[in-house]
Design a protein around this motif. Structure first.
Motif, mmCIF file in Angstrom:
data_model
loop_
_atom_site.group_PDB
_atom_site.id
_atom_site.type_symbol
_atom_site.label_atom_id
_atom_site.label_comp_id
_atom_site.label_asym_id
_atom_site.label_seq_id
_atom_site.Cartn_x
_atom_site.Cartn_y
_atom_site.Cartn_z
ATOM 1 N N GLY A 128 0.794 -1.224 0.000
ATOM 2 C CA GLY A 128 0.000 0.000 0.000
ATOM 3 C C GLY A 128 0.823 1.269 0.000
ATOM 4 O O GLY A 128 0.291 2.359 0.147
ATOM 5 N N LYS A 129 2.123 1.131 -0.176
ATOM 6 C CA LYS A 129 3.009 2.297 -0.225
ATOM 7 C C LYS A 129 2.946 2.932 -1.611
ATOM 8 O O LYS A 129 3.020 2.241 -2.629
ATOM 9 C CB LYS A 129 4.441 1.869 0.104
ATOM 10 N N GLU A 130 2.808 4.260 -1.639
ATOM 11 C CA GLU A 130 2.746 4.986 -2.899
ATOM 12 C C GLU A 130 4.132 4.992 -3.539
ATOM 13 O O GLU A 130 5.078 5.496 -2.961
ATOM 14 C CB GLU A 130 2.274 6.411 -2.628
ATOM 15 N N VAL A 131 4.226 4.422 -4.741
ATOM 16 C CA VAL A 131 5.509 4.375 -5.433
ATOM 17 C C VAL A 131 5.585 5.381 -6.583
ATOM 18 O O VAL A 131 6.664 5.848 -6.919
ATOM 19 C CB VAL A 131 5.849 2.947 -5.925
ATOM 20 N N ILE A 132 4.436 5.703 -7.184
ATOM 21 C CA ILE A 132 4.378 6.686 -8.269
ATOM 22 C C ILE A 132 3.128 7.531 -8.079
ATOM 23 O O ILE A 132 2.070 7.018 -7.714
ATOM 24 C CB ILE A 132 4.322 6.010 -9.657
ATOM 25 N N LYS A 133 3.275 8.817 -8.354
ATOM 26 C CA LYS A 133 2.135 9.728 -8.272
ATOM 27 C C LYS A 133 2.282 10.766 -9.374
ATOM 28 O O LYS A 133 3.397 11.132 -9.727
ATOM 29 C CB LYS A 133 2.120 10.413 -6.915
ATOM 30 N N GLY A 134 1.164 11.227 -9.902
ATOM 31 C CA GLY A 134 1.232 12.262 -10.921
ATOM 32 C C GLY A 134 -0.083 12.446 -11.625
ATOM 33 O O GLY A 134 -1.146 12.167 -11.065
ATOM 34 N N GLN A 135 0.010 12.919 -12.861
ATOM 35 C CA GLN A 135 -1.193 13.075 -13.672
ATOM 36 C C GLN A 135 -0.856 12.960 -15.144
ATOM 37 O O GLN A 135 0.296 13.132 -15.545
ATOM 38 C CB GLN A 135 -1.910 14.388 -13.380
ATOM 39 N N VAL A 136 -1.883 12.634 -15.915
ATOM 40 C CA VAL A 136 -1.765 12.546 -17.357
ATOM 41 C C VAL A 136 -2.913 13.329 -17.992
ATOM 42 O O VAL A 136 -3.973 13.490 -17.388
ATOM 43 C CB VAL A 136 -1.791 11.086 -17.876
ATOM 44 N N VAL A 137 -2.673 13.805 -19.196
ATOM 45 C CA VAL A 137 -3.712 14.440 -19.999
ATOM 46 C C VAL A 137 -3.797 13.655 -21.297
ATOM 47 O O VAL A 137 -2.777 13.407 -21.947
ATOM 48 C CB VAL A 137 -3.388 15.922 -20.301
ATOM 49 N N ILE A 138 -5.011 13.247 -21.642
ATOM 50 C CA ILE A 138 -5.199 12.483 -22.863
ATOM 51 C C ILE A 138 -6.203 13.193 -23.772
ATOM 52 O O ILE A 138 -7.081 13.917 -23.313
ATOM 53 C CB ILE A 138 -5.664 11.044 -22.585
ATOM 54 N N LEU A 139 -6.037 12.976 -25.055
ATOM 55 C CA LEU A 139 -6.949 13.487 -26.069
ATOM 56 C C LEU A 139 -7.802 12.323 -26.520
ATOM 57 O O LEU A 139 -7.277 11.314 -27.009
ATOM 58 C CB LEU A 139 -6.159 14.055 -27.260
ATOM 59 N N LEU A 140 -9.118 12.470 -26.365
ATOM 60 C CA LEU A 140 -10.029 11.440 -26.857
ATOM 61 C C LEU A 140 -10.189 11.589 -28.364
ATOM 62 O O LEU A 140 -10.419 12.685 -28.865
ATOM 63 C CB LEU A 140 -11.392 11.559 -26.186
ATOM 64 N N LEU A 141 -10.060 10.488 -29.064
ATOM 65 C CA LEU A 141 -10.248 10.501 -30.509
ATOM 66 C C LEU A 141 -11.662 10.004 -30.809
ATOM 67 O O LEU A 141 -12.070 8.967 -30.315
ATOM 68 C CB LEU A 141 -9.229 9.586 -31.187
ATOM 69 N N SER A 142 -12.392 10.773 -31.575
ATOM 70 C CA SER A 142 -13.756 10.372 -31.912
ATOM 71 C C SER A 142 -14.159 11.044 -33.202
ATOM 72 O O SER A 142 -13.472 11.911 -33.736
ATOM 73 C CB SER A 142 -14.715 10.770 -30.787
ATOM 74 N N ASN A 143 -15.335 10.644 -33.687
ATOM 75 C CA ASN A 143 -15.893 11.243 -34.896
ATOM 76 C C ASN A 143 -16.687 12.502 -34.581
ATOM 77 O O ASN A 143 -17.134 13.183 -35.466
ATOM 78 C CB ASN A 143 -16.799 10.243 -35.613
ATOM 79 N N GLN A 144 -16.887 12.757 -33.308
ATOM 80 C CA GLN A 144 -17.682 13.916 -32.886
ATOM 81 C C GLN A 144 -16.916 15.200 -33.145
ATOM 82 O O GLN A 144 -15.745 15.317 -32.830
ATOM 83 C CB GLN A 144 -17.973 13.767 -31.391
ATOM 84 N N GLU A 145 -17.549 16.169 -33.706
ATOM 85 C CA GLU A 145 -16.906 17.457 -33.980
ATOM 86 C C GLU A 145 -17.337 18.484 -32.967
ATOM 87 O O GLU A 145 -18.316 18.496 -32.380
ATOM 88 C CB GLU A 145 -17.279 17.932 -35.390
#
Length: 145
Positions: A128-145
């Motif tokens: 239960g020890k935290e070994v990695i912490k952070g954040q990510v930003v992702i771009l969703l790919l879709s057909n929606q404009e």
């Protein structure tokens, strides 16, 4: 890819949405990672003693542990076609061969105009020890404009 999510609907995602996966890294995983990346640092090698000066056991390469994070993204959250735009990770403690690691992703922001989803990243070892912490930003790919 997730069957329960319409790839074209950003509304399927919400703040607080959580996904996690667990994995135990093996010596074979480390060997394959080293062969692919050409990173043959002795701190990863079970047969060399260099790691003993710094760690109790050989460590798993950071890139390999990051693979668990991207696996959560591709399989679970969002689990739909996307592109990783940014990652900011801090490695607090080493990950060792044979340890079970849990990667947890939590949606913390959604930018509908850009189709960006920001997720908090937390990786814990089997104690239960935290070994990695952070954040990510992702771009969703879709057909929606």
């Amino acid at each position: 890819m997730r069957d329960d999510v319409d790839m074209n609907k950003l509304e399927q995602f919400y703040k607080g949405q959580t996904a996690r996966l667990q994995r135990t890294f093996t010596e074979e995983d480390v060997k394959k990672s080293s062969e692919l990346t050409k990173d043959f640092s002795p701190v990863y090698n079970q047969k060399e003693d260099v790691w003993k000066k710094f760690y109790e056991k050989p460590i798993v390469p950071a890139l390999l542990t990051e693979g668990l994070i991207t696996q959560v993204i591709s399989e679970k959250l969002p689990g739909v076609p996307c592109v990783l735009l940014q990652k900011d990770l801090v490695f607090y403690h080493p990950v060792h061969v044979g340890e079970e690691i849990t990667a947890e992703m939590v949606v913390i922001d959604i930018n509908a105009d850009r189709k960006w989803v920001t997720q908090k990243v937390t990786c814990l070892d089997e104690d239960g020890k935290e070994v990695i912490k952070g954040q990510v930003v992702i771009l969703l790919l879709s057909n929606q404009e």
